[in-house]
Scaffold this active site. Structure first.
Site, PDB file in Angstrom:
ATOM      1  N   LYS A  54     -18.505  37.172  35.706  1.00 43.38           N
ATOM      2  CA  LYS A  54     -19.521  36.499  34.903  1.00 43.38           C
ATOM      3  C   LYS A  54     -19.735  37.157  33.544  1.00 43.38           C
ATOM      4  O   LYS A  54     -19.857  36.493  32.540  1.00 43.38           O
ATOM      5  CB  LYS A  54     -20.825  36.495  35.696  1.00 43.38           C
ATOM      6  N   GLU A  73     -10.866  26.673  35.016  1.00 48.84           N
ATOM      7  CA  GLU A  73     -11.339  27.944  35.573  1.00 48.84           C
ATOM      8  C   GLU A  73     -11.763  27.834  37.033  1.00 48.84           C
ATOM      9  O   GLU A  73     -11.679  28.813  37.762  1.00 48.84           O
ATOM     10  CB  GLU A  73     -12.442  28.565  34.707  1.00 48.84           C
ATOM     11  N   ARG A 117     -20.483  39.295  39.275  1.00 45.97           N
ATOM     12  CA  ARG A 117     -19.970  40.229  38.270  1.00 45.97           C
ATOM     13  C   ARG A 117     -18.579  40.746  38.609  1.00 45.97           C
ATOM     14  O   ARG A 117     -17.948  41.437  37.805  1.00 45.97           O
ATOM     15  CB  ARG A 117     -20.924  41.413  38.128  1.00 45.97           C
ATOM     16  N   GLU A 130     -14.619  22.287  26.266  1.00 42.21           N
ATOM     17  CA  GLU A 130     -15.481  22.805  27.329  1.00 42.21           C
ATOM     18  C   GLU A 130     -15.152  22.140  28.675  1.00 42.21           C
ATOM     19  O   GLU A 130     -15.069  22.800  29.703  1.00 42.21           O
ATOM     20  CB  GLU A 130     -16.957  22.597  26.944  1.00 42.21           C
ATOM     21  N   HIS A 167       0.926  14.940  16.883  1.00 47.34           N
ATOM     22  CA  HIS A 167       1.696  15.921  16.120  1.00 47.34           C
ATOM     23  C   HIS A 167       2.436  16.894  17.031  1.00 47.34           C
ATOM     24  O   HIS A 167       2.785  17.994  16.609  1.00 47.34           O
ATOM     25  CB  HIS A 167       0.771  16.659  15.141  1.00 47.34           C
ATOM     26  N   TRP A 214     -14.653  44.345  39.591  1.00 43.18           N
ATOM     27  CA  TRP A 214     -13.727  43.469  38.887  1.00 43.18           C
ATOM     28  C   TRP A 214     -12.686  44.407  38.295  1.00 43.18           C
ATOM     29  O   TRP A 214     -12.978  45.183  37.377  1.00 43.18           O
ATOM     30  CB  TRP A 214     -14.456  42.686  37.793  1.00 43.18           C
ATOM     31  N   LYS A 261     -13.846  24.134  31.985  1.00 41.45           N
ATOM     32  CA  LYS A 261     -14.517  24.045  33.298  1.00 41.45           C
ATOM     33  C   LYS A 261     -13.499  23.720  34.377  1.00 41.45           C
ATOM     34  O   LYS A 261     -13.473  24.332  35.434  1.00 41.45           O
ATOM     35  CB  LYS A 261     -15.593  22.952  33.318  1.00 41.45           C
ATOM     36  N   CYS A 282     -18.167  44.127  37.062  1.00 40.59           N
ATOM     37  CA  CYS A 282     -18.552  45.088  38.085  1.00 40.59           C
ATOM     38  C   CYS A 282     -20.072  45.129  38.190  1.00 40.59           C
ATOM     39  O   CYS A 282     -20.784  45.028  37.205  1.00 40.59           O
ATOM     40  CB  CYS A 282     -18.058  46.512  37.833  1.00 40.59           C
ATOM     41  N   ASN A 292     -19.050  50.871  36.027  1.00 42.70           N
ATOM     42  CA  ASN A 292     -18.746  49.584  35.419  1.00 42.70           C
ATOM     43  C   ASN A 292     -18.291  49.863  33.998  1.00 42.70           C
ATOM     44  O   ASN A 292     -19.006  50.508  33.244  1.00 42.70           O
ATOM     45  CB  ASN A 292     -20.022  48.724  35.422  1.00 42.70           C
ATOM     46  N   GLY A 293     -17.093  49.403  33.623  1.00 41.83           N
ATOM     47  CA  GLY A 293     -16.624  49.629  32.257  1.00 41.83           C
ATOM     48  C   GLY A 293     -15.268  50.304  32.248  1.00 41.83           C
ATOM     49  O   GLY A 293     -14.551  50.284  33.255  1.00 41.83           O
TER      50      GLY A 293
HETATM   51  C1  F6R Z   1     -16.827  29.984  31.202  1.00 38.44           C
HETATM   52  C2  F6R Z   1     -17.622  31.155  30.907  1.00 38.44           C
HETATM   53  C3  F6R Z   1     -17.105  32.117  29.913  1.00 38.44           C
HETATM   54  C4  F6R Z   1     -18.258  32.704  29.078  1.00 38.44           C
HETATM   55  C5  F6R Z   1     -17.742  33.808  28.160  1.00 38.44           C
HETATM   56  C6  F6R Z   1     -18.848  34.352  27.282  1.00 38.44           C
HETATM   57  O1  F6R Z   1     -17.462  29.136  32.101  1.00 38.44           O
HETATM   58  O2  F6R Z   1     -18.678  31.343  31.461  1.00 38.44           O
HETATM   59  O3  F6R Z   1     -16.144  31.552  29.091  1.00 38.44           O
HETATM   60  O4  F6R Z   1     -18.826  31.672  28.342  1.00 38.44           O
HETATM   61  O5  F6R Z   1     -17.207  34.834  28.921  1.00 38.44           O
HETATM   62  O6  F6R Z   1     -19.888  34.875  28.037  1.00 38.44           O
HETATM   63  P1  F6R Z   1     -21.310  35.101  27.427  1.00 38.44           P
HETATM   64  O7  F6R Z   1     -21.883  33.783  27.066  1.00 38.44           O
HETATM   65  O8  F6R Z   1     -22.083  35.805  28.484  1.00 38.44           O
HETATM   66  O9  F6R Z   1     -21.127  35.947  26.184  1.00 38.44           O
END
Ligand code: F6R
Length: 610
Positions: free
Chosen positions: A605, A490, A28, A483, A506, A75, A487, A2, A101-102
């Site tokens: 984010k 998501e 956000r 990773e 396995h 969000w 990517k 948010c 937010n929260g």
């Molecule tokens: C994936 C992504 C998330 C963040 C995770 C941690 O692309 O961005 O998996 O890496 O939410 O976020 P931070 O690094 O802000 O603690």
């Protein structure tokens, strides 16, 4: 999660300034958005489910003569995205509006109390609504008083913005374990969840601390603690250029941020090297004695940052000779881990606001660990609560899918490992110098890795209709596989799965059939032959294999259907390069599938809720 923006000023129209700020905070959360504006003694509230464009459409043609207001991009936590659940929420008489937010943890009991004692009728399913009703119940002419009384009843982690038509010149913000800053303008002031929202207007800000209220008017900013003492705060100067939070000609922030990686890598390394190429960790006080005292290191993080930790483990163990455990923060915090004053806890976080990481950090601190954080956002909660902070120099990362934050986190891991090794004496000077030389070559090699883009665009066109993709690798390549897989899933919504290549047989190999796409990372010289065998295993079951190897290691061409090459470099450093083609591949596959790349569904984010 948010985004909140608040504005009080005589410069421009509050509506335009707030909507522009919301657009810059859309990473956000983007389930719905809304504004509350004080216009000639009236409180005007407009909100709409969906993207901010929907809100703009709603208010198109309306003119608001407003100098004070708040806005929100959501969000969803409590209650599905809908017009009714969108913020701002208002008091029954329409005089007070709140954005939030929260999470309010005790909202059920507060809601019952408000219904029973004050006969309030609730109009939404969201926890936020209790806040505005509490403020309105306590309001007797002074908004600060009412907000303080309401806050005293709330449990949870939250930040809020409040306006009231009967106290019309001010915006009140409050922070408890969710981010909030105040921006210092000329003839105007701001509150916001994050710097990009207001960077266009101000470069000087106050970082609001936990349990502080901030009150802005057009000429003044006041900060109070819970006992209503006025707090002094040093001004924080934002050093980013405003363009770094813009798309700069790229179609998406993600693509721009992928291309910013050579610079981020260069900056993160060179900020930490003196003229003799020795590592200087300003602001970090980890002496030889400290390092010799540690018998264990935990690297704790979430998502992409956790994946950076998986790679970091290899180098830190090798150079510092201290066992390293890497754990996701949401598990660490609830399993009563063995931590004491001989433990170094490394928190990794782009935003520095991730709730799980922050709580894990607090848990480790309570148990006596020393906390070093690797953080991108300066002044964030994780940074502030750590004993030592290693800032990455990625610059603002706006796309929800993390790219440049990951590679700069990896770079930080190498620098920390080298520092530990040379300080403890577990690596010698010659090894150190050779490694630094190789690290210094990385930004140029990252540029070369970016040159894979045109061929990956072609691969993406061939692959985008697949619904399942597997990623395999060994050693550090396994970490990068996780990773690459994250990517892809998501942003493209393809069901992708990563597994250490040796583990495949396995169980998971049962899923490999004709034309299953497998991305096989084979960048480790000493594991190369083993990887070729793993590729054979999946090929034998009909898989379509995309291999990823270092230039010169072309034996893989005999087994893989397609091969992507990254520049030659030492085994330990390949993750800095190998992830780049995987990011680009995910980007173009998502593009072919018509996905909203910078704002993937269900994500936000900065994950400031549990
Ligand atoms: C994936 C992504 C998330 C963040 C995770 C941690 O692309 O961005 O998996 O890496 O939410 O976020 P931070 O690094 O802000 O603690």
């Amino acid at each position: 999660m948010c985004g909140i923006v608040g504005y009080a000023g005589s410069v421009g129209n509050a509506k335009d300034i707030i909507i522009d700020g919301l657009k810059r905070l859309e990473y956000r959360g983007y389930d719905s958005s809304g504004v509350a504006l004080i216009c000639n003694g009236k409180l005007e509230v407009r909100k709409r489910v969906g993207r901010i464009a929907n809100l703009e459409e709603l208010i198109k043609g309306e003119t608001f003569d407003s100098k004070v207001g708040i806005g929100h991009t959501r969000w969803a936590t409590h209650g599905a995205p809908s017009d009714a659940n969108s913020h701002p929420h208002t008091s029954p008489d329409g005089s007070i509006a709140v954005v939030h937010n929260g999470i309010i943890e005790n909202y059920v009991e507060l809601k019952e109390w408000l219904i029973k004692e004050h006969g309030i009728t609730f109009r939404s399913e969201v926890d936020t609504e209790v806040i505005v009703h509490l403020i309105s119940v306590f309001f007797e002419g002074n908004l600060e008083d009412a907000v303080f009384k309401a806050i005293a009843m709330l449990r949870g982690a939250f930040s809020i913005g409040v306006v009231c038509k009967n106290d019309p010149d001010k915006v009140i913000g409050f922070r408890r374990n969710a981010p909030m800053i105040a921006g210092i303008g000329k003839g105007c002031n701001f509150i916001a969840s994050d710097i990009p929202a207001i960077l266009k207007h101000v470069r000087e800000i106050y970082l609001i601390e936990n349990n502080e209220m901030v009150v802005i008017t057009k000429d003044d900013i006041k900060i109070y603690d819970m006992d209503r003492n006025e707090m002094h705060r040093d001004i924080f100067h934002v050093t980013w250029d405003a363009e770094s939070a813009e798309k700069g000609g790229y179609e998406h922030f993600m693509l721009k941020e992928i291309h910013e990686q050579p610079k981020g890598l260069y900056d993160t390394l060179h900020r930490r090297l003196d003229e003799n190429d020795m590592i200087k960790l300003d602001g970090i006080n980890l002496t030889k004695e400290h390092l010799e005292n540690f018998n264990k290191i935990y690297i704790v993080a979430c998502g992409t940052a956790y994946h950076a930790g998986l790679v970091g483990k290899f180098t830190i163990e090798k150079m510092a000779h201290i066992p390293v455990e890497v754990e996701v923060a949401s598990e660490f915090r609830y399993r009563d881990p063995f931590v004491d004053d001989k433990t170094l806890f490394i928190a990794v976080s782009q935003s520095g606001e991730t709730s799980d990481t922050l709580e894990a950090l607090r848990e480790a601190k309570r148990k006596g660990a020393r906390v070093l954080s690797v953080v991108n956002v300066v002044g964030s909660s994780v940074a502030r609560e750590s004993d030592d902070v290693f800032y990455t120099w990625a610059g603002p990362e706006i796309a929800v899918a993390s790219t440049k934050a990951y590679t700069t986190q990896l770079m930080s891991m190498y620098i920390i490992a080298l520092y530990m090794g040379i300080t403890k004496g577990t690596i010698d000077k010659a090894y150190y110098e050779e490694f630094i030389k190789d690290l210094k070559a990385i930004p140029e090699k990252a540029k070369a890795a970016l040159a894979t883009e045109p061929s990956l665009q072609v691969f993406a066109r061939e692959l985008y209709k697949n619904e399942h993709v597997f990623f395999i690798g060994r050693g550090p390549d396994a970490g990068v596989s996780y990773e690459g897989s994250l990517k892809l899933k998501e942003i493209s919504y393809i069901n992708s799965f990563a597994i250490a290549a040796g583990e495949l047989k396995h169980g998971t190999i049962a899923l490999i059939e004709k034309d299953t796409v497998v991305v096989a990372l084979a960048t480790q010289d000493k594991l190369y032959e083993k990887m070729l065998s793993n590729i054979q295993e999946v090929k034998a079951r009909g898989a379509y294999v995309i291999g990823l190897a270092k230039e010169g290691n072309d034996k893989i061409e005999k087994q893989a259907d397609k091969v992507i090459y990254i520049p030659e470099c030492r085994d330990e450093l390949t993750p800095l390069l190998s992830v780049i083609p995987l990011q680009i591949l995910a980007y173009y596959i998502a593009k072919e599938r018509g996905c909203d790349i910078d704002k993937p569904k269900n994500l936000a984010k900065s994950v400031t809720v549990e």
